[in-house]
Motif scaffolding. Structure first.
Motif, mmCIF file in Angstrom:
data_model
loop_
_atom_site.group_PDB
_atom_site.id
_atom_site.type_symbol
_atom_site.label_atom_id
_atom_site.label_comp_id
_atom_site.label_asym_id
_atom_site.label_seq_id
_atom_site.Cartn_x
_atom_site.Cartn_y
_atom_site.Cartn_z
ATOM 1 N N SER A 92 0.852 -1.177 0.000
ATOM 2 C CA SER A 92 0.000 0.000 0.000
ATOM 3 C C SER A 92 0.894 1.234 0.000
ATOM 4 N N GLY A 115 -4.179 5.828 0.922
ATOM 5 C CA GLY A 115 -3.373 4.780 0.331
ATOM 6 C C GLY A 115 -3.941 4.230 -0.961
ATOM 7 N N GLN A 117 -3.198 0.691 -3.595
ATOM 8 C CA GLN A 117 -2.531 -0.610 -3.596
ATOM 9 C C GLN A 117 -1.752 -0.820 -4.875
#
Length: 122
Positions: A92, A115, A117
């Motif tokens: 992340s 965040g 991914q």
């Protein structure tokens, strides 16, 4: 209220590239130190790259020569260009901002995004 919103994450094969973006709301990036961090399950969050108020940059040893941090001050957007990705780059990725110089150079940031991914497959 400072708000940071990341985008651009996804899945890519090893050797590929991704470009992460971070839109900043509630303030201008000028005068702030901006950075990218990443975290994988079971590991502490680590600093990846920083861009300072004067435009200087700093990178973790693991990404030097492969990642490039940049920003568009006019549009309040921070970027992270990631090339030659490896599975070890998966995790992340977080955008962060910090106004205090000493905190910035110590990888201690005060404002964080949610965040995005990144998954790199072998």
């Amino acid at each position: 209220q400072v708000q940071l919103v990341e985008s651009g994450g996804g899945s890519v094969q090893a050797g590929g590239s991704l470009r992460l973006s971070c839109a900043a709301f509630g303030y201008t990036t000028i005068g702030y130190c901006m950075g990218w961090f990443r975290q994988t399950p079971g590991k502490e969050r680590e600093g990846v790259a920083t861009i300072f108020e004067d435009g200087g940059t700093r990178y973790a040893d693991s990404v030097k020569g492969r990642f490039t941090i940049s920003q568009d001050n006019a549009k309040n957007i921070l970027f992270l260009q990631m090339n030659s990705l490896t599975p070890e780059d998966s995790g992340s990725y977080y955008c962060a901002a910090e106004a205090r110089w000493l905190e910035c150079i110590s990888w201690r940031f005060n404002f964080w995004g949610q965040g995005t991914q990144v998954t790199v497959s072998s």
